[in-house]
Design a protein around this motif. Structure first.
Motif, PDB file in Angstrom:
ATOM      1  N   ASN A 159      40.363  28.446  51.813  1.00 10.24           N
ATOM      2  CA  ASN A 159      41.492  28.125  52.704  1.00 10.24           C
ATOM      3  C   ASN A 159      42.617  27.364  52.017  1.00 10.24           C
ATOM      4  O   ASN A 159      43.398  26.664  52.664  1.00 10.24           O
ATOM      5  CB  ASN A 159      40.997  27.322  53.915  1.00 10.24           C
ATOM      6  N   GLY A 160      42.712  27.433  50.709  1.00  9.50           N
ATOM      7  CA  GLY A 160      43.829  26.835  49.988  1.00  9.50           C
ATOM      8  C   GLY A 160      43.751  25.352  49.744  1.00  9.50           C
ATOM      9  O   GLY A 160      44.544  24.804  48.993  1.00  9.50           O
ATOM     10  N   SER A 161      42.801  24.665  50.368  1.00 10.88           N
ATOM     11  CA  SER A 161      42.720  23.213  50.207  1.00 10.88           C
ATOM     12  C   SER A 161      41.355  22.759  49.714  1.00 10.88           C
ATOM     13  O   SER A 161      41.129  21.567  49.528  1.00 10.88           O
ATOM     14  CB  SER A 161      43.020  22.523  51.548  1.00 10.88           C
ATOM     15  N   ASP A 162      40.450  23.674  49.498  1.00 12.26           N
ATOM     16  CA  ASP A 162      39.091  23.288  49.137  1.00 12.26           C
ATOM     17  C   ASP A 162      38.471  24.368  48.267  1.00 12.26           C
ATOM     18  O   ASP A 162      39.090  25.380  47.956  1.00 12.26           O
ATOM     19  CB  ASP A 162      38.264  23.091  50.417  1.00 12.26           C
ATOM     20  N   ASN A 190      41.085  34.810  46.129  1.00 10.18           N
ATOM     21  CA  ASN A 190      40.755  34.031  47.316  1.00 10.18           C
ATOM     22  C   ASN A 190      41.726  32.855  47.381  1.00 10.18           C
ATOM     23  O   ASN A 190      42.827  32.938  46.844  1.00 10.18           O
ATOM     24  CB  ASN A 190      39.300  33.575  47.272  1.00 10.18           C
ATOM     25  N   GLN A 191      41.334  31.761  48.029  1.00  9.86           N
ATOM     26  CA  GLN A 191      42.224  30.596  48.156  1.00  9.86           C
ATOM     27  C   GLN A 191      41.528  29.328  47.671  1.00  9.86           C
ATOM     28  O   GLN A 191      41.703  28.252  48.225  1.00  9.86           O
ATOM     29  CB  GLN A 191      42.670  30.450  49.612  1.00  9.86           C
ATOM     30  N   LEU A 192      40.763  29.474  46.598  1.00  8.82           N
ATOM     31  CA  LEU A 192      40.027  28.334  46.046  1.00  8.82           C
ATOM     32  C   LEU A 192      40.979  27.411  45.295  1.00  8.82           C
ATOM     33  O   LEU A 192      41.801  27.853  44.497  1.00  8.82           O
ATOM     34  CB  LEU A 192      38.934  28.823  45.100  1.00  8.82           C
ATOM     35  N   ALA A 193      40.837  26.102  45.539  1.00  8.92           N
ATOM     36  CA  ALA A 193      41.699  25.118  44.882  1.00  8.92           C
ATOM     37  C   ALA A 193      41.059  24.556  43.621  1.00  8.92           C
ATOM     38  O   ALA A 193      41.738  23.919  42.814  1.00  8.92           O
ATOM     39  CB  ALA A 193      42.024  23.985  45.855  1.00  8.92           C
ATOM     40  N   SER A 194      39.760  24.772  43.442  1.00 10.49           N
ATOM     41  CA  SER A 194      39.072  24.305  42.230  1.00 10.49           C
ATOM     42  C   SER A 194      37.895  25.221  41.936  1.00 10.49           C
ATOM     43  O   SER A 194      37.443  25.975  42.807  1.00 10.49           O
ATOM     44  CB  SER A 194      38.590  22.854  42.403  1.00 10.49           C
ATOM     45  N   VAL A 195      37.412  25.160  40.702  1.00  8.16           N
ATOM     46  CA  VAL A 195      36.260  25.972  40.308  1.00  8.16           C
ATOM     47  C   VAL A 195      35.034  25.456  41.068  1.00  8.16           C
ATOM     48  O   VAL A 195      34.775  24.260  41.083  1.00  8.16           O
ATOM     49  CB  VAL A 195      36.019  25.877  38.784  1.00  8.16           C
ATOM     50  N   PRO A 196      34.279  26.340  41.731  1.00  7.45           N
ATOM     51  CA  PRO A 196      33.101  25.896  42.494  1.00  7.45           C
ATOM     52  C   PRO A 196      32.105  25.130  41.613  1.00  7.45           C
ATOM     53  O   PRO A 196      31.936  25.457  40.433  1.00  7.45           O
ATOM     54  CB  PRO A 196      32.491  27.214  42.999  1.00  7.45           C
ATOM     55  N   ASN A 250      43.552  32.813  42.269  1.00  7.38           N
ATOM     56  CA  ASN A 250      43.286  31.784  43.268  1.00  7.38           C
ATOM     57  C   ASN A 250      44.371  30.709  43.189  1.00  7.38           C
ATOM     58  O   ASN A 250      45.459  30.953  42.670  1.00  7.38           O
ATOM     59  CB  ASN A 250      41.893  31.199  43.062  1.00  7.38           C
ATOM     60  N   LEU A 251      44.084  29.528  43.710  1.00  5.70           N
ATOM     61  CA  LEU A 251      45.046  28.414  43.700  1.00  5.70           C
ATOM     62  C   LEU A 251      44.479  27.242  42.897  1.00  5.70           C
ATOM     63  O   LEU A 251      44.771  26.081  43.182  1.00  5.70           O
ATOM     64  CB  LEU A 251      45.343  27.975  45.147  1.00  5.70           C
ATOM     65  N   ILE A 252      43.693  27.561  41.875  1.00  3.33           N
ATOM     66  CA  ILE A 252      42.933  26.539  41.147  1.00  3.33           C
ATOM     67  C   ILE A 252      43.856  25.669  40.294  1.00  3.33           C
ATOM     68  O   ILE A 252      44.593  26.170  39.438  1.00  3.33           O
ATOM     69  CB  ILE A 252      41.853  27.201  40.269  1.00  3.33           C
ATOM     70  N   GLU A 253      43.800  24.355  40.528  1.00  3.22           N
ATOM     71  CA  GLU A 253      44.561  23.373  39.761  1.00  3.22           C
ATOM     72  C   GLU A 253      43.649  22.545  38.861  1.00  3.22           C
ATOM     73  O   GLU A 253      44.111  21.988  37.861  1.00  3.22           O
ATOM     74  CB  GLU A 253      45.330  22.447  40.698  1.00  3.22           C
ATOM     75  N   HIS A 254      42.371  22.465  39.239  1.00  2.00           N
ATOM     76  CA  HIS A 254      41.437  21.604  38.512  1.00  2.00           C
ATOM     77  C   HIS A 254      40.192  22.384  38.109  1.00  2.00           C
ATOM     78  O   HIS A 254      39.673  23.184  38.871  1.00  2.00           O
ATOM     79  CB  HIS A 254      41.009  20.413  39.383  1.00  2.00           C
ATOM     80  N   PHE A 255      39.753  22.138  36.892  1.00  5.13           N
ATOM     81  CA  PHE A 255      38.477  22.669  36.414  1.00  5.13           C
ATOM     82  C   PHE A 255      37.675  21.463  35.936  1.00  5.13           C
ATOM     83  O   PHE A 255      37.755  21.043  34.796  1.00  5.13           O
ATOM     84  CB  PHE A 255      38.714  23.670  35.286  1.00  5.13           C
ATOM     85  N   ARG A 256      36.912  20.912  36.865  1.00  6.79           N
ATOM     86  CA  ARG A 256      36.148  19.702  36.573  1.00  6.79           C
ATOM     87  C   ARG A 256      34.822  20.047  35.910  1.00  6.79           C
ATOM     88  O   ARG A 256      34.348  21.179  35.978  1.00  6.79           O
ATOM     89  CB  ARG A 256      35.885  18.913  37.863  1.00  6.79           C
ATOM     90  N   GLU A 297      35.373  18.118  29.573  1.00  3.38           N
ATOM     91  CA  GLU A 297      33.989  18.509  29.865  1.00  3.38           C
ATOM     92  C   GLU A 297      33.890  19.773  30.719  1.00  3.38           C
ATOM     93  O   GLU A 297      32.792  20.162  31.137  1.00  3.38           O
ATOM     94  CB  GLU A 297      33.253  17.367  30.566  1.00  3.38           C
ATOM     95  N   SER A 298      35.020  20.428  30.988  1.00  7.48           N
ATOM     96  CA  SER A 298      35.024  21.598  31.864  1.00  7.48           C
ATOM     97  C   SER A 298      34.028  22.663  31.416  1.00  7.48           C
ATOM     98  O   SER A 298      33.293  23.224  32.232  1.00  7.48           O
ATOM     99  CB  SER A 298      36.421  22.202  31.936  1.00  7.48           C
ATOM    100  N   LEU A 299      34.028  22.969  30.123  1.00  9.93           N
ATOM    101  CA  LEU A 299      33.172  24.043  29.596  1.00  9.93           C
ATOM    102  C   LEU A 299      32.114  23.504  28.642  1.00  9.93           C
ATOM    103  O   LEU A 299      31.628  24.221  27.770  1.00  9.93           O
ATOM    104  CB  LEU A 299      34.039  25.092  28.893  1.00  9.93           C
ATOM    105  N   LEU A 300      31.741  22.269  28.852  1.00  5.96           N
ATOM    106  CA  LEU A 300      30.784  21.607  27.960  1.00  5.96           C
ATOM    107  C   LEU A 300      29.447  22.338  27.891  1.00  5.96           C
ATOM    108  O   LEU A 300      28.837  22.468  26.826  1.00  5.96           O
ATOM    109  CB  LEU A 300      30.561  20.159  28.433  1.00  5.96           C
TER     110      LEU A 300
END
Length: 424
Positions: A185-188, A209-215, A230-236, A264-267
């Motif tokens: 939904n663009g926010s989660d 989809n409307q993902l804001a970050s990598v699951p 998607n709408l991904i801004e962060h890859f934690r 550490e995104s792809l650690l």
């Protein structure tokens, strides 16, 4: 004597007749009993029958593009592949498919199925391995999927939520495609570890989809992960809680920034070979990428320069895409750290000269649509080794600002022939 004999004969005949009548009566009752015990199958369900709306080839039943609004009556029970795509089917009768014990592949793509119309329709198919429900009207993932399922396609529906319970019934799922929905939904993002029951999953497609970050908490078994558009801004960190088997990761056409792509995104992605970051908002080459990378796509970002140590850890890199940035400066020897690099794409940038000290293993370099005016002597040919021929077979220099009269011929001394370099 005669009457007695006649009487006896007539008596014997009557006894025989009565016995025959009794036997016939018994046979009739037995036949009736048999009919009651053994259910009579409707003749249209015979193995050699094919519904008039369909075409049958062995155990493949093709009923696609027929304009039907329900599953045709009479599909043989021994069918293995049933194709019903591009119709107007809006419901499936409960228990209709439970008799199809041999069915392995069911295609219901591009119909009008909704959540309520398929409830309980698939759980009774014991051998079903592949189920295509893409391009329908589903709002949620079906929770009564068969245990045998290995591939599920739910692309182009109206999915916005999913729960862990949806996947608990089919732990053997290997391919899951959920592209072109409204997940996040663009926010989660997806709920943490929502896909954890799928410990055999190999391919996960969440494109568009409307993902804001990598699951987070994805199964470690995933080898291919697609998150394009998607709408991904962060890859934690924490996408994979342990050493991942991930080989292909596509994060193209998102909103990733250099700050959002953490160290550490792809650690834990120690097997990653292909990373697509095209069409994001990166201002520099991400640091601490896995050493295992073979293909890296950084096209259409916001990079203006390439530092000398940008690729120092990527000894296995074979393909590098840096096209359509705003790169005007490349540090000398920035690509020299890539000993097996075969293809380098730097087209549509702002370079004023060919980068110096390109890798010896390079086969193809695209430098067209830049502002190149000069070619340094050590761009393709290092040092004074004029005997050692370069491995280059294609150098694209079209659409630049090169003055052919001022070119240094020594810059091309190690190339195999004039056909290698393309100026026009």
């Amino acid at each position: 004597m005669r009457p007695t004999k006649l009487n006896r004969r007539s008596q014997n005949k009557s006894i025989k007749k009565s016995k025959e009548k009794k036997r016939k009566k018994d046979n009739k009752t037995q036949k009736k009993e048999k009919k009651v015990i053994t259910p009579t199958h409707f003749p249209y369900f015979k193995d050699n029958y094919c519904p008039p709306e369909c075409a049958c080839y062995g155990r493949v039943v093709q009923c696609s593009d027929k304009g039907v609004d329900k599953i045709p009556y009479g599909i043989p029970y021994n069918a293995r592949y049933v194709l019903l795509m591009n119709n107007h089917i809006d419901s499936i009768q409960l228990d209709l498919l439970t008799e199809y014990v041999s069915m392995e592949f069911l295609v219901l793509s591009n119909n009008r199925l909704s959540d309520g119309s398929i409830e309980g329709a698939f759980e009774g198919i014991p051998a079903l391995k592949r189920l295509y429900l893409d391009r329908n009207l589903l709002v949620s993932v079906p929770t009564d999927l068969p245990v045998s399922l290995e591939e599920l396609r739910l692309d182009n529906n109206c999915l916005s939520v999913m729960s862990e319970a949806a996947w608990a019934r089919c732990p053997g799922l290997r391919v899951l495609s959920l592209s072109n929905n409204s997940l996040g939904n663009g926010s989660d993002s997806l709920p943490n570890a929502v896909l954890s029951p799928l410990y055999n999953l190999r391919t996960l497609n969440l494109d568009h989809n409307q993902l804001a970050s990598v699951p987070l908490g994805l199964p470690l078994s995933i080898k291919e992960l697609y998150l394009r558009g998607n709408l991904i801004e962060h890859f934690r960190g924490g996408a994979f809680n342990g050493i991942s088997e991930l080989v292909v990761l596509d994060l193209s056409t998102n909103r990733l920034t250099s700050k959002g792509f953490l160290r550490e995104s792809l650690l834990n992605a120690t097997h990653l070979e292909s990373l697509n970051l095209e069409g994001n908002r990166l201002k520099q080459v991400p640091r601490h990428l896995p050493h295992s990378l073979k293909t890296l796509n950084l096209e259409s970002n916001l990079m203006s320069s390439v530092k000398k140590a940008a690729f120092s850890n990527l000894k296995n890199l074979e393909h590098l895409g840096l096209a359509r940035n705003n790169i005007f400066k490349v540090a000398p020897g920035a690509f020299r750290a890539l000993p097996v690099l075969h293809q380098l794409d730097l087209c549509h940038n702002s370079l004023r000269q060919v980068p110096r000290q390109l890798p010896e293993a390079l086969h193809s370099v695209a430098l067209n649509h830049n502002k190149i005016q000069s070619v340094p002597r050590d761009a393709f040919c290092w040092g004074n080794r004029s005997v050692s021929l370069s491995g280059l077979v294609r150098v694209q220099l079209e659409h630049n600002l090169i003055d052919m009269g001022k070119l240094d011929a020594e810059a091309f001394r190690c190339l195999r022939g004039f056909q290698v370099v393309h100026f026009y």
